[in-house]
Design an enzyme around this catalytic site. Structure first.
Site, PDB file in Angstrom:
ATOM      1  N   LYS A 121     -62.595  -5.136  -2.515  1.00  0.00           N
ATOM      2  CA  LYS A 121     -62.501  -5.583  -3.383  1.00  0.00           C
ATOM      3  C   LYS A 121     -64.442  -6.325  -3.251  1.00  0.00           C
ATOM      4  O   LYS A 121     -64.850  -6.554  -1.925  1.00  0.00           O
ATOM      5  CB  LYS A 121     -62.653  -7.269  -3.953  1.00  0.00           C
ATOM      6  CG  LYS A 121     -62.810  -8.224  -4.972  1.00  0.00           C
ATOM      7  CD  LYS A 121     -63.193  -9.580  -5.325  1.00  0.00           C
ATOM      8  CE  LYS A 121     -62.963 -10.485  -6.095  1.00  0.00           C
ATOM      9  NZ  LYS A 121     -61.972 -11.241  -6.525  1.00  0.00           N
TER      10      LYS A 121
ATOM     11  N   SER B  66     -60.381 -12.625 -11.407  1.00  0.00           N
ATOM     12  CA  SER B  66     -61.220 -11.075 -11.363  1.00  0.00           C
ATOM     13  C   SER B  66     -60.800  -9.618 -10.234  1.00  0.00           C
ATOM     14  O   SER B  66     -61.983  -8.906 -10.069  1.00  0.00           O
ATOM     15  CB  SER B  66     -62.740 -12.139 -10.110  1.00  0.00           C
ATOM     16  OG  SER B  66     -62.308 -12.703  -9.208  1.00  0.00           O
TER      17      SER B  66
ATOM     18  N   SER C  61     -57.790 -15.681  -8.586  1.00  0.00           N
ATOM     19  CA  SER C  61     -58.501 -14.324  -9.234  1.00  0.00           C
ATOM     20  C   SER C  61     -57.655 -13.256  -7.995  1.00  0.00           C
ATOM     21  O   SER C  61     -57.475 -11.723  -8.215  1.00  0.00           O
ATOM     22  CB  SER C  61     -59.608 -13.815  -8.379  1.00  0.00           C
ATOM     23  OG  SER C  61     -60.514 -14.678  -9.342  1.00  0.00           O
TER      24      SER C  61
HETATM   25  N1  GLN Z   1     -60.387 -17.425 -13.548  1.00  0.00           N
HETATM   26  C1  GLN Z   1     -60.989 -18.258 -12.303  1.00  0.00           C
HETATM   27  C2  GLN Z   1     -62.215 -18.393 -13.258  1.00  0.00           C
HETATM   28  O1  GLN Z   1     -62.974 -17.190 -13.415  1.00  0.00           O
HETATM   29  C3  GLN Z   1     -60.468 -17.951 -11.077  1.00  0.00           C
HETATM   30  C4  GLN Z   1     -61.654 -16.842 -10.446  1.00  0.00           C
HETATM   31  C5  GLN Z   1     -61.569 -16.833  -9.181  1.00  0.00           C
HETATM   32  O2  GLN Z   1     -60.404 -16.527  -8.647  1.00  0.00           O
HETATM   33  N2  GLN Z   1     -61.923 -15.790  -8.443  1.00  0.00           N
HETATM   34  O3  GLN Z   1     -63.487 -18.752 -12.403  1.00  0.00           O
END
Ligand code: GLN
Length: 454
Positions: A60, A135, A159
């Protein structure tokens, strides 16, 4: 098969499918070929094979890779080259996997669909009209599309697990502190955790084995001894005590998703496990608590992007304040700005007690909910997300609906405990994820339970 063959195959597959899936932000073809050649040569000279010997991997793009761009999918960092390797990147190299490229994500890991990438969205390999989740959507999509053998993602509020669920692959968020965060660009430091995304549970155990462990460079890294995850995959779930929270099977969760979870529980029952319904009473406060705390931490962490030290600097500023303001307004996308504003507000004097401090207290209550259940049960099982993947564009203008998708992953993040998402069915050709949650540092039981399906 030589490592060069594996790497060629991965590069070929990327060439073939990535114009459609768009999982990658950059591919280091030359570097990957070099690494493969030297691994083949080492083996020919009688060298030992590492734990992840020759396996093509994707990272990532919020993890630092020395001499290589790390952008967090932000225009702000579009020109930023890492000057050091994240600890996980070093560990993957030591385990002899080959890093092929850097994967797309929501900008600074804020989002659940990859539509917040500052460059382009990624697409769900099962149906290109749908989001891959986020994400770590690029990571999940790349593994699902067979572009790499495994990928690393980061999970702050779901994420790793949610994109794994949407793309029909396996994703593990380890216990907070088990995997070093050194070199991971911070979003919400008290929640961020790196973990594997793979095709199956066995591979997850291997990758976790390679990346877990104490790191003096991360002050929140745990000093616990690392068990043998691979030998925990015994297939034995006899007498395993499973808790199913009623809040995870209630309103808002699609009936087909519930059905898939219930049939997975039947499989475990057939193998000698038992399950009962329990309650995690503070679940309903988790989304509000998370978005307040995560945004507060983000507003502080992202203060370093000022147009001076990292990334892109505005061309048209007459003084220092203007330089900060314009660099930040030009470099950050809408969701990142929204969270910085929310977090700054929540931390400001006069509001701190009402919002930030209150949220910290609720976080403790959420953690205690889990501790109570784990006094009597070995694992907690439910869906990873309330629905399968949604259509691209469907929720992009509605941040609140987007935030509510995280209701089943966020409580685990706030409690700092481990959870895995594994595929457990499909609705209209789109995968459904089963979430298996464990006690702090009990990844072995989580993996063993998940492995019972393989
Ligand atoms: N969807 C969540 C957010 O927007 C989780 C994001 C994450 O785990 N990086 O913060």
């Amino acid at each position: 098969l030589s490592v060069q063959d594996l790497v060629n195959e991965s590069l070929y597959r990327i060439q073939e499918v990535d114009p459609k899936v768009k999982a990658f932000l950059s591919v280091d073809e030359e570097g990957a070929r070099q690494a493969a050649l030297s691994l083949d040569e080492q083996l020919a000279k009688g060298g030992e094979r590492g734990l992840l010997y020759g396996l093509p991997a994707g990272i990532k793009d919020n993890m630092n890779t020395e001499g290589w761009k790390t952008t967090c999918a932000s225009k702000f960092l579009s020109n930023h080259t890492s000057i050091y390797d994240a600890t996980v990147v070093r560990k993957l190299r030591e385990a002899q996997s080959v890093t092929i490229g850097k994967l797309n994500m929501d900008e600074f890991a804020m989002g659940g669909s990859n539509e917040n990438s500052g460059f382009h969205p990624s697409y769900n390999p099962w149906n290109l009209d749908y989001v891959p989740g986020g994400s770590s959507g690029g990571s999940a999509a790349a593994v699902a599309a067979g572009e790499v053998y495994f990928a690393l993602g980061s999970d702050t509020g779901g994420s790793i697990r949610q994109p794994a669920a949407y793309c029909g692959v396996v994703g593990l968020k380890p216990t907070y502190g088990l995997v070093s965060r050194f070199g991971l660009v911070a979003f919400a430091s008290s929640l961020d955790q790196i973990g594997p995304i793979t095709k199956n549970v066995e591979d997850t155990a291997y990758v976790l084995q390679a990346i877990a462990g104490h790191d003096p460079l991360d002050s929140t890294s745990l000093k616990s001894t690392i068990p043998d995850y691979i030998s925990s995959l015994t297939g034995d779930v006899k007498n395993l005590r499973i808790a199913v929270p009623k809040e995870y099977m209630g309103e808002g969760v699609s009936p087909q998703v519930k059905e898939s979870v219930l049939s997975a529980l039947k499989v475990l029952e057939g193998l000698g496990a038992t399950w009962e319904e329990v309650s995690l009473p503070h679940t309903e406060y988790a989304v509000a608590t998370y978005y307040l705390l995560a945004s507060s931490e983000a507003s502080s962490n992202l203060a370093r992007f000022d147009g001076v030290r990292y990334g892109v600097r505005t061309d048209n500023a007459d003084n220092l304040i203007e330089l900060y303001r314009k660099s930040r307004s030009e470099g950050f996308g809408a969701e990142v700005k929204r969270r910085i504003m929310l977090g700054t507000y929540a931390l400001s004097s006069g509001y701190y007690d009402a919002y930030y401090l209150k949220a910290q207290k609720v976080r403790t209550l959420i953690k205690q909910d889990f501790e109570k259940v784990f006094e009597q049960y070995d694992v907690i099982i439910g869906p990873t997300a309330p629905t399968p993947a949604f259509r691209i564009g469907e929720q992009v203008d509605d941040p609140l609906t987007m935030y509510l998708n995280d209701i089943l992953t966020i409580p685990v993040s706030l409690a700092g405990i481990p959870a895995i998402s594994i595929p457990c069915g499909a609705v209209d050709g789109l995968p459904v994820g089963l979430q298996i949650i464990g006690k702090a540092l009990d990844e072995a039981t989580v993996l063993r339970t998940a492995h019972a399906f393989e």
